[in-house]
Design a protein around this motif. Structure first.
Motif, mmCIF file in Angstrom:
data_model
loop_
_atom_site.group_PDB
_atom_site.id
_atom_site.type_symbol
_atom_site.label_atom_id
_atom_site.label_comp_id
_atom_site.label_asym_id
_atom_site.label_seq_id
_atom_site.Cartn_x
_atom_site.Cartn_y
_atom_site.Cartn_z
ATOM 1 N N GLU A 1 0.834 -1.199 0.000
ATOM 2 C CA GLU A 1 0.000 0.000 0.000
ATOM 3 C C GLU A 1 0.868 1.249 0.000
ATOM 4 O OE1 GLU A 1 -2.823 -0.151 3.211
ATOM 5 O OE2 GLU A 1 -3.993 -1.713 2.225
ATOM 6 N N ASN A 2 0.404 2.289 -0.668
ATOM 7 C CA ASN A 2 1.101 3.568 -0.617
ATOM 8 C C ASN A 2 0.676 4.318 0.643
ATOM 9 O OD1 ASN A 2 -1.306 5.089 -1.077
ATOM 10 N ND2 ASN A 2 -1.060 4.855 -3.297
ATOM 11 N N GLN A 3 1.189 5.517 0.815
ATOM 12 C CA GLN A 3 0.963 6.280 2.044
ATOM 13 C C GLN A 3 -0.510 6.534 2.321
ATOM 14 O OE1 GLN A 3 0.672 10.226 1.906
ATOM 15 N NE2 GLN A 3 0.009 10.104 4.020
ATOM 16 N N SER A 4 -1.264 6.974 1.340
ATOM 17 C CA SER A 4 -2.673 7.275 1.600
ATOM 18 C C SER A 4 -3.480 5.999 1.823
ATOM 19 C CB SER A 4 -3.280 8.123 0.487
ATOM 20 O OG SER A 4 -3.329 7.414 -0.718
ATOM 21 N N GLU A 5 -3.177 4.943 1.079
ATOM 22 C CA GLU A 5 -3.869 3.664 1.293
ATOM 23 C C GLU A 5 -3.558 3.119 2.687
ATOM 24 O OE1 GLU A 5 -3.923 1.760 -3.193
ATOM 25 O OE2 GLU A 5 -2.079 1.655 -2.005
ATOM 26 N N TRP B 1 7.237 1.385 14.071
ATOM 27 C CA TRP B 1 7.645 2.121 12.877
ATOM 28 C C TRP B 1 9.152 2.220 12.943
ATOM 29 C CZ3 TRP B 1 3.058 2.809 10.550
ATOM 30 C CH2 TRP B 1 3.054 3.403 9.291
ATOM 31 N N HIS B 2 9.840 1.606 12.018
ATOM 32 C CA HIS B 2 11.298 1.564 12.032
ATOM 33 C C HIS B 2 11.891 2.949 11.790
ATOM 34 C CE1 HIS B 2 10.151 -2.633 11.344
ATOM 35 N NE2 HIS B 2 11.294 -2.928 11.956
ATOM 36 N N ASN B 3 12.992 3.229 12.477
ATOM 37 C CA ASN B 3 13.587 4.564 12.392
ATOM 38 C C ASN B 3 13.990 4.935 10.967
ATOM 39 O OD1 ASN B 3 15.562 2.524 12.693
ATOM 40 N ND2 ASN B 3 17.087 4.026 13.319
ATOM 41 N N ASN B 4 14.374 3.973 10.139
ATOM 42 C CA ASN B 4 14.750 4.314 8.769
ATOM 43 C C ASN B 4 13.541 4.710 7.923
ATOM 44 O OD1 ASN B 4 14.117 1.489 9.063
ATOM 45 N ND2 ASN B 4 14.688 1.223 6.923
ATOM 46 N N GLU B 5 12.321 4.452 8.419
ATOM 47 C CA GLU B 5 11.114 4.873 7.708
ATOM 48 C C GLU B 5 10.666 6.267 8.150
ATOM 49 O OE1 GLU B 5 10.467 2.990 5.332
ATOM 50 O OE2 GLU B 5 11.335 1.101 6.005
ATOM 51 N N SER C 1 12.241 9.099 7.831
ATOM 52 C CA SER C 1 13.072 10.092 7.168
ATOM 53 C C SER C 1 12.566 10.326 5.755
ATOM 54 C CB SER C 1 14.527 9.594 7.129
ATOM 55 O OG SER C 1 15.284 10.377 6.236
ATOM 56 N N ASP C 2 12.512 11.577 5.373
ATOM 57 C CA ASP C 2 12.142 11.887 3.995
ATOM 58 C C ASP C 2 13.220 11.426 3.022
ATOM 59 O OD1 ASP C 2 9.638 12.941 4.459
ATOM 60 O OD2 ASP C 2 10.379 14.977 4.732
ATOM 61 N N ALA C 3 14.440 11.207 3.535
ATOM 62 C CA ALA C 3 15.540 10.789 2.673
ATOM 63 C C ALA C 3 15.428 9.322 2.274
ATOM 64 C CB ALA C 3 16.872 11.029 3.383
ATOM 65 N N THR C 4 14.901 8.468 3.151
ATOM 66 C CA THR C 4 14.873 7.041 2.846
ATOM 67 C C THR C 4 13.522 6.552 2.335
ATOM 68 O OG1 THR C 4 14.374 6.555 5.155
ATOM 69 C CG2 THR C 4 16.689 6.438 4.488
ATOM 70 N N TYR C 5 12.449 6.975 2.964
ATOM 71 C CA TYR C 5 11.130 6.493 2.546
ATOM 72 C C TYR C 5 10.089 7.550 2.914
ATOM 73 C CZ TYR C 5 8.275 2.690 0.792
ATOM 74 O OH TYR C 5 7.466 1.907 0.010
ATOM 75 N N PRO C 6 10.051 8.660 2.160
ATOM 76 C CA PRO C 6 9.195 9.792 2.539
ATOM 77 C C PRO C 6 7.712 9.454 2.636
ATOM 78 C CG PRO C 6 10.049 10.062 0.304
ATOM 79 C CD PRO C 6 10.759 8.882 0.903
ATOM 80 N N ILE C 7 7.243 8.496 1.851
ATOM 81 C CA ILE C 7 5.817 8.172 1.871
ATOM 82 C C ILE C 7 5.406 7.624 3.232
ATOM 83 C CG2 ILE C 7 4.096 6.594 0.907
ATOM 84 C CD1 ILE C 7 5.489 6.996 -1.816
ATOM 85 N N MET C 8 6.195 6.717 3.783
ATOM 86 C CA MET C 8 5.830 6.127 5.066
ATOM 87 C C MET C 8 6.085 7.095 6.217
ATOM 88 S SD MET C 8 4.274 3.616 4.047
ATOM 89 C CE MET C 8 3.765 2.835 5.554
ATOM 90 N N LYS D 1 5.396 10.283 6.073
ATOM 91 C CA LYS D 1 4.165 11.094 6.081
ATOM 92 C C LYS D 1 2.995 10.294 6.669
ATOM 93 C CE LYS D 1 5.387 14.174 2.280
ATOM 94 N NZ LYS D 1 6.653 13.666 1.799
ATOM 95 N N CYS D 2 2.937 9.015 6.361
ATOM 96 C CA CYS D 2 1.883 8.163 6.916
ATOM 97 C C CYS D 2 1.990 8.122 8.438
ATOM 98 C CB CYS D 2 1.979 6.755 6.332
ATOM 99 S SG CYS D 2 0.706 5.624 6.925
ATOM 100 N N TYR D 3 3.210 7.963 8.941
ATOM 101 C CA TYR D 3 3.428 7.917 10.391
ATOM 102 C C TYR D 3 3.004 9.237 11.035
ATOM 103 C CZ TYR D 3 5.756 7.437 14.893
ATOM 104 O OH TYR D 3 6.019 7.376 16.240
ATOM 105 N N GLN D 4 3.401 10.344 10.433
ATOM 106 C CA GLN D 4 3.024 11.650 10.972
ATOM 107 C C GLN D 4 1.503 11.790 11.028
ATOM 108 O OE1 GLN D 4 5.064 14.618 8.631
ATOM 109 N NE2 GLN D 4 7.074 13.917 9.296
#
Length: 191
Positions: A119-123, A145-149, A151-158, A160-163
């Motif tokens: 799933e993408n961020q909105s899904e 939620w893993h720390n590498n997720e 960061s906008d540098a590694t996986y910006p979609i997730m 934003k989902c976390y936020q």
């Protein structure tokens, strides 16, 4: 763990009220063997890959003297692995008694959306938001939620989902809890 900078951060976190946990490896070493590496108190565990084998896992946790585990979840989906959403004392069938530690079911993990559900961020946000709305009266929401997720540098979609997820929970009155709070509120059994 022997690096001076790591020790400095551990001391800082301890002094500021944080609890420390073991992220049990997927190696064949026992929980007790892995805990021997630590120079500080460890109260909780969550297994890498949520890889557990019951009842051996629970026997190891109790033998190691941990107070809490949060390995009971599915990597492939969100929700309940044991059909229950609150912390509980697992039952030791061999000894006909509850285990002394708390199991805090894990029900939301970033990897579920990324690697299994695709799933993408909105899904992902819609899926988890609907799930929370359906269970909010009888579930402690636990999130991995893993720390590498984050960061906008590694996986910006997730990230934003976390936020969005944290904003939703905060706006609905959810409060974060650390290990000592969970133990204080939910631990009811001592041998």
């Amino acid at each position: 763990l022997s690096d001076s900078k790591v020790k400095e951060w551990i001391t800082y976190c301890t002094a500021n009220g944080s609890d420390h946990g073991l992220h049990k490896s997927s190696l064949s070493t026992s929980i007790s063997e892995e805990l021997e590496e630590f120079q500080f108190e460890v109260k909780a565990n969550r297994n890498h890959f949520l890889k557990i084998s019951l009842p051996q896992q629970y026997d190891e946790i109790e033998k190691a003297g941990l107070s809490l585990d949060s390995s009971l979840g599915f990597a492939e989906q969100i929700g309940y692995r044991n059909s229950y959403g609150l912390p509980f004392h697992p039952y030791n069938l061999a000894e006909d008694r509850p285990y002394e530690f708390l199991e805090v079911p894990l029900n939301i993990m970033d990897g579920s959306f990324i690697y299994y559900m695709k799933e993408n961020q909105s899904e992902a946000f819609d899926t988890v938001s609907k799930w929370i709305d359906n269970v909010k009266d009888h579930t402690m929401i636990t999130i991995l939620w893993h720390n590498n997720e984050l960061s906008d540098a590694t996986y910006p979609i997730m990230n934003k989902c976390y936020q969005s997820l944290i904003e939703k929970l905060a706006s609905e009155g959810y409060k974060p809890m650390i290990v000592k709070d969970l133990i204080s509120k939910y631990k009811i059994y001592n041998a």
